[in-house]
Design a protein around this motif. Sequence first.
Motif, PDB file in Angstrom:
ATOM      1  N   VAL A 338      33.999  47.506  26.426  1.00  0.00           N
ATOM      2  CA  VAL A 338      33.710  46.082  26.256  1.00  0.00           C
ATOM      3  C   VAL A 338      34.728  45.428  25.315  1.00  0.00           C
ATOM      4  O   VAL A 338      35.049  44.247  25.460  1.00  0.00           O
ATOM      5  N   ALA A 339      35.266  46.226  24.381  1.00  0.00           N
ATOM      6  CA  ALA A 339      36.311  45.676  23.507  1.00  0.00           C
ATOM      7  C   ALA A 339      37.445  45.108  24.351  1.00  0.00           C
ATOM      8  O   ALA A 339      38.034  44.075  24.015  1.00  0.00           O
ATOM      9  N   GLY A 340      37.729  45.746  25.466  1.00  0.00           N
ATOM     10  CA  GLY A 340      38.770  45.220  26.351  1.00  0.00           C
ATOM     11  C   GLY A 340      38.223  44.235  27.365  1.00  0.00           C
ATOM     12  O   GLY A 340      38.743  43.124  27.521  1.00  0.00           O
ATOM     13  N   SER A 341      37.117  44.627  28.010  1.00  0.00           N
ATOM     14  CA  SER A 341      36.660  43.835  29.155  1.00  0.00           C
ATOM     15  C   SER A 341      36.095  42.475  28.771  1.00  0.00           C
ATOM     16  O   SER A 341      36.010  41.591  29.610  1.00  0.00           O
ATOM     17  N   LYS A 342      35.690  42.290  27.507  1.00  0.00           N
ATOM     18  CA  LYS A 342      35.145  40.994  27.108  1.00  0.00           C
ATOM     19  C   LYS A 342      36.096  40.209  26.197  1.00  0.00           C
ATOM     20  O   LYS A 342      35.669  39.291  25.500  1.00  0.00           O
ATOM     21  N   THR A 343      37.362  40.625  26.181  1.00  0.00           N
ATOM     22  CA  THR A 343      38.347  39.805  25.454  1.00  0.00           C
ATOM     23  C   THR A 343      39.590  39.566  26.309  1.00  0.00           C
ATOM     24  O   THR A 343      40.085  38.445  26.409  1.00  0.00           O
ATOM     25  N   PRO A 345      40.209  39.329  29.522  1.00  0.00           N
ATOM     26  CA  PRO A 345      40.221  38.335  30.609  1.00  0.00           C
ATOM     27  C   PRO A 345      40.365  36.892  30.115  1.00  0.00           C
ATOM     28  O   PRO A 345      40.691  36.010  30.909  1.00  0.00           O
ATOM     29  N   LEU A 346      40.145  36.664  28.818  1.00  0.00           N
ATOM     30  CA  LEU A 346      40.321  35.307  28.289  1.00  0.00           C
ATOM     31  C   LEU A 346      41.747  34.822  28.522  1.00  0.00           C
ATOM     32  O   LEU A 346      41.997  33.630  28.691  1.00  0.00           O
ATOM     33  N   TYR A 347      42.683  35.763  28.495  1.00  0.00           N
ATOM     34  CA  TYR A 347      44.100  35.414  28.669  1.00  0.00           C
ATOM     35  C   TYR A 347      44.579  36.067  29.957  1.00  0.00           C
ATOM     36  O   TYR A 347      45.241  37.097  29.959  1.00  0.00           O
ATOM     37  N   ASN A 348      44.173  35.460  31.065  1.00  0.00           N
ATOM     38  CA  ASN A 348      44.298  36.100  32.372  1.00  0.00           C
ATOM     39  C   ASN A 348      45.657  35.891  33.012  1.00  0.00           C
ATOM     40  O   ASN A 348      45.917  36.408  34.078  1.00  0.00           O
ATOM     41  N   LYS A 349      46.521  35.113  32.363  1.00  0.00           N
ATOM     42  CA  LYS A 349      47.793  34.817  33.025  1.00  0.00           C
ATOM     43  C   LYS A 349      48.947  35.686  32.519  1.00  0.00           C
ATOM     44  O   LYS A 349      50.101  35.396  32.786  1.00  0.00           O
ATOM     45  N   VAL A 350      48.617  36.727  31.805  1.00  0.00           N
ATOM     46  CA  VAL A 350      49.665  37.615  31.282  1.00  0.00           C
ATOM     47  C   VAL A 350      50.318  38.401  32.420  1.00  0.00           C
ATOM     48  O   VAL A 350      49.710  38.598  33.480  1.00  0.00           O
ATOM     49  N   PHE A 415      38.474  42.199  35.372  1.00  0.00           N
ATOM     50  CA  PHE A 415      37.092  42.209  35.883  1.00  0.00           C
ATOM     51  C   PHE A 415      36.867  43.391  36.822  1.00  0.00           C
ATOM     52  O   PHE A 415      35.831  44.025  36.803  1.00  0.00           O
ATOM     53  N   LYS A 416      37.850  43.641  37.670  1.00  0.00           N
ATOM     54  CA  LYS A 416      37.706  44.722  38.651  1.00  0.00           C
ATOM     55  C   LYS A 416      37.929  46.095  37.998  1.00  0.00           C
ATOM     56  O   LYS A 416      37.255  47.064  38.327  1.00  0.00           O
ATOM     57  N   ILE A 417      38.872  46.125  37.075  1.00  0.00           N
ATOM     58  CA  ILE A 417      39.257  47.433  36.523  1.00  0.00           C
ATOM     59  C   ILE A 417      38.229  47.964  35.512  1.00  0.00           C
ATOM     60  O   ILE A 417      37.836  49.117  35.564  1.00  0.00           O
ATOM     61  N   VAL A 425      33.695  44.819  38.497  1.00  0.00           N
ATOM     62  CA  VAL A 425      33.506  44.120  39.769  1.00  0.00           C
ATOM     63  C   VAL A 425      34.412  42.902  39.785  1.00  0.00           C
ATOM     64  O   VAL A 425      34.450  42.134  38.830  1.00  0.00           O
ATOM     65  N   ASP A 426      35.126  42.772  40.886  1.00  0.00           N
ATOM     66  CA  ASP A 426      36.037  41.639  41.023  1.00  0.00           C
ATOM     67  C   ASP A 426      35.249  40.330  41.093  1.00  0.00           C
ATOM     68  O   ASP A 426      34.221  40.268  41.757  1.00  0.00           O
TER      69      ASP A 426
END
Lengths: 774, 460
Positions: A338-343, A345-350, A415-417, A425-426
């Motif tokens: 969750v440390a990764g999955s809930k932070t 995606p905030l910066y999804n354009k990397v 989200f998917k990874i 889930v995508d």
Amino acid sequence: MKKDLKQVNSSIPKIDGMGLVKGKPAYTQDLIPSNILIVKTLKSPHAFAKVLNVNYEEALKVEGIEAIFSWKDVPQTIITRAGQGFPEPSPYDRYILNEYVRHVGDEVAIVAGETEEAVEEALKLIKVDYEVLEAVLDLETAVGHSSIIHPEKEAFSMFPIGFDANKNIAAAYEMHVGDVDDVIAKSEVKVEGTYFTQAQAQVPLEPHNCFTYVDFHGRLNVITSTQTPVHIRRIMGRALSMPLKKIRVFKPRVGGGFGGKQMLHGELFCAMVTLKTGKAAKMIYTRKEVFESTCCRHAMRFNLRVASDKEGYIKAIDMDVLSDTGAYGEHALTVLMVAGSKTLPLYNKVEAVRFNGVVCYTNHTPAGAYRGYGALQANFALESLLDELAEKLGISTVELHKKNMISEGESSPIFKIMGEGSEGVDMNVESCKLDYCLDRSIELIGWENKYPRKEIAPNKVRGVGLAIAMQGSGIAHIDMGSAILKLNDDGFFNLLMGATDIGTGSDTILAQVAAEAIGISASDIVVYSSDTDLTPFDTGAYASSTTYVTGNAVRKAGLNMRKLLIETVAKKFKVTPEEVTFENGVFTTEKESITLKEFSTRLYYNEGLDQKQLVASDSYVGEQSPPPFMVGVAEVEVDTETGFFTILDYAAVVDCGTTLNPNLAKIQVEGGLMQGIGMAVYEDVVYTSSGRMLTNNLMTYKIPTREDVKKLTVEFADSYDPSGPYGAKSVGEIGIDTPPAAIANAIYNAVGVRIKTLPITPEKVLMALKLKEK
Amino acid sequence: MRLELVINGQRYTIDGVLEDRRLLDVLREDLHLTGTKEGCGEGECGACTIIMNNEIRLACLTTAIQANNSEILTIEGLEKDGKLAPIQEIFMRSGAVQCGFCTPGFLISAYHYLKNGGSKDVDSIRHAVSGNFCRCTGYSKIIDGIQESHDLMSFEKNENSSKNSEKEATFIDLTTEKKQNSINSNKKNIFSVSTKEELCEFLKKYGSEAGILAGATDIIPSIRKGGEKRLYFADVSKIKSQFSEIVEDDKNIYIGAMATFKDIQHNPIIKKHLFELVHAAKTIGGYTIQAMGTIGGNIANGSPAADSVPALLIYDATIELTSLNSKREIKLSSFYLGYKKMDIMRGEFISKIVIEKKQFISTGFEEVGSRKAVFISKVSLAHSLKDEELILAAGSVSAFPKRLLEVEKIFLKQDLTKDTLLEYLSKDVIPLDDIRSTGEYRQKTLLNLLWSLRENLLKK
């Protein structure tokens, strides 16, 4: 959409408020019968030791002592107490009692007796021979330490989670998108930093407690203050080798959980006594036991790198995490992920992103679930470092965020990874009002006139800082909630749910959802939750799932009930269902009408062969986990002579979709903020060099009081998530995420020192100021 | 013992109660009044707040012997004739109740505050509930709810006595009840003393094994944790009124040692002359602890962080020690001899604090803690200045709160440098590390506080 809503999106008072303001018996402890055995446990004084011998002969002689058990007297079935879905993504590394004790406060023996005095005396008389082993008390040296905390060969994981007991690794995970090293090397602006977040204790005001008895059917009844009755039943069944049909678990009113009651705690000790003596038994944790012998938040160390171009478009994020799960690996993997999955995606354009983490065992009190888990820790690191990036770029943090943060309709490969313990889930983010939240929160705080700092006296400086955050709404494809609606004569309904209201107000909002779906008033719904004999399956109150997952199940059940009602009325009046309308408690056809009240009474007494019970049910598993979002902005005043600072104002604007009960949603966010502020500046689980916890009471472990924050403003964005029940997303956890980074950034803006180790104390600020002077 | 109580207007007689059984257990277990909650058992969380003899109190820190013959109001007594008190109604409606576990304590604190003429001012309301923790709500709705009910509450003069005379007492017999729990398993002995003489004799008889239960806010948690070595305790409830008066004459102010911090913060004499003591009294623990804890207890506790002591030192307070046949006075500044060691003889107790009235040019008391309420300071510095006479006192930086005698000598010299100040400060105190802070931080902060105080004083 929202404008048609009658029962939800309305601030009705809590359905359980009346009994609580009157002080009526409600909580587990209020319901314990008298003349019941008192159960306490003997605790290890050592951080790590092998129990060579437990001699309780003398202790058994104390008058009133009924039973004493050491590890040799209880089943040695390995379990995890995590309280998650099955199979759990946590290592099986725990026994009811074991020949190893792995932290100060770990249980060595169970004592049951008639009085507290007798039990206390017996505890003193038990003689234990320990072989004291070298304890692992430093997160940084735990992996590969010569002391192996889980040498037992039985320990295992249900599926690959990176568990490697020989290296003191409870779980590990890594993933990447693109070539992070390459993108960072090519980027024009780079920042990096190391951040440390401390262990935090949940501190529900009601200490953990339970009681057990065997009923006349020979079934074990467990009444406990828990977030997860179904998981408790399953884990107990395994540990005690009992078929689940022999166990009933129910929870009365719960006085706060925050994740601390997701795990199993005293239930097995109490059950052992009841099963072996045949007598009812109770176990009430002292506050010290809650601190030392339940669980806390995972302490974490982050090595973080972020790179962007000159304009401030973020190109790469590289997050490396080391997490301390303490003596047992409960929630080790999920909190890490969750440390990764809930932070991230905030910066999804990397262009590239990497996440790498190891969760190690130490001889600390085990870490478990705690509101905002993982997300809160990573948010502090990431949002602190982005503040540095903005400074380096010479742009404001507001501009940096606007350039990079996720927008409505967008997705992220994360989200998917990354899911929680397994693949995710995508999804596309169908609702995201971060832009509004950002604009509104800086408006609320008066950012324009306050950023970055204002000197108000020679040694008093004010500054503002911000952070943005996201959470999820349940675990997609895993968390399942369900509901049963039963019509009664006189026209009211029972709503039976496995969802556990732990003080959040979920019973109230779910009654509103059911009422909305059926088309009646919430006051005609009687809520019952939860009892494994009577209520349908629900994974429990965790992972921000109740509003979204159970809420959807309740909505579906409500719609089914409405349909069933209309069909039954149609049959009665010999018309088609389309010809029946149901409004304001009255069914109407072209020719006839009948009230729900009359109809339901007739249905059960006066319809001859057509008499029947109407019951509707349904369940729901999230196809996705729509994230709520928020922006938090802090204004602080720092005294440069003492390092002491005051939080003058905290403004938070939240997008949680439709607020099913705006007032209760607001309280959830305010409460979350307060705990986040506690994490940011006061709360710290501190040990001595030998691993004894120093902060084991409410004087030394400091939770915030109302005098600690001058002003707290919470608002909601106008938002609607199409997949949520009436547009709602979760709101339970999001509030806790932003304070550490927002406050750290505000202090930096005020006095130019960046505190990277939580909690931010006057000591750290003053010492950093001194260092800066030099 | 036989315990006689009036609770929510109902008389109770309970026979065979252990003297040191907690009032909380009497309420919850013997009388099944489970509205009063136990969140910590150590007087920190406020979930067990009740009103006893019109004073706010923590039931977990009150023994049966202390509660005997008292009138008690619990959460169950707020509803009158089937009607909720307005504050209950408002708490329920506004969302001040989340998990609800802290709610009874908050309601009782608020009720007591409003009944005693508490103002509508938000800061005063916050102070009134500073001894109550909530972990769910963020407090806003609670504070708003108290404010909203301010004008709506009506109070009977005495909820209890109007009814109790008519009703027959409920009788409960615990004489044969062997499952009764009490506060300790070390067989501590608690006696109730009725006169000063009895107290002195008690103290003389048991010497260093004796302790006084006045506020009991430190002793009871200490007994429960097994940390209390003394074996005999005197409950002074019956003589408390003799030793809690605050009076003045032309020359002096006299504070009875059993005056509570709440008495002190509201007393007009103290408010007029001893501003820094009022400040100290308001920051000790939460409000419920202030209502129970006594100033004599704080002095006798001798903790390095005893917050009233620096405030008393700057007024150059004298303490009066009473024994069976004599009295003796000693300057507070020479009372402490070491960590928890003080100049008190067998059979003596602290009976009074005497402070000479003076007109000061300046006084001040700064404390640095972590959170704002319910804190123990990491560093505190108090000062008073009258003509040329300067007193500086520091708390939490040494084995006991002490005057900075060396610093006082050079403090206002024109050519003083910060380095010289540090040199003199080091002669007075060398702060140590502990759980609350580090020695280094304490020294730096104390130095900074001193330096800035000096600049302010020189301006004057």
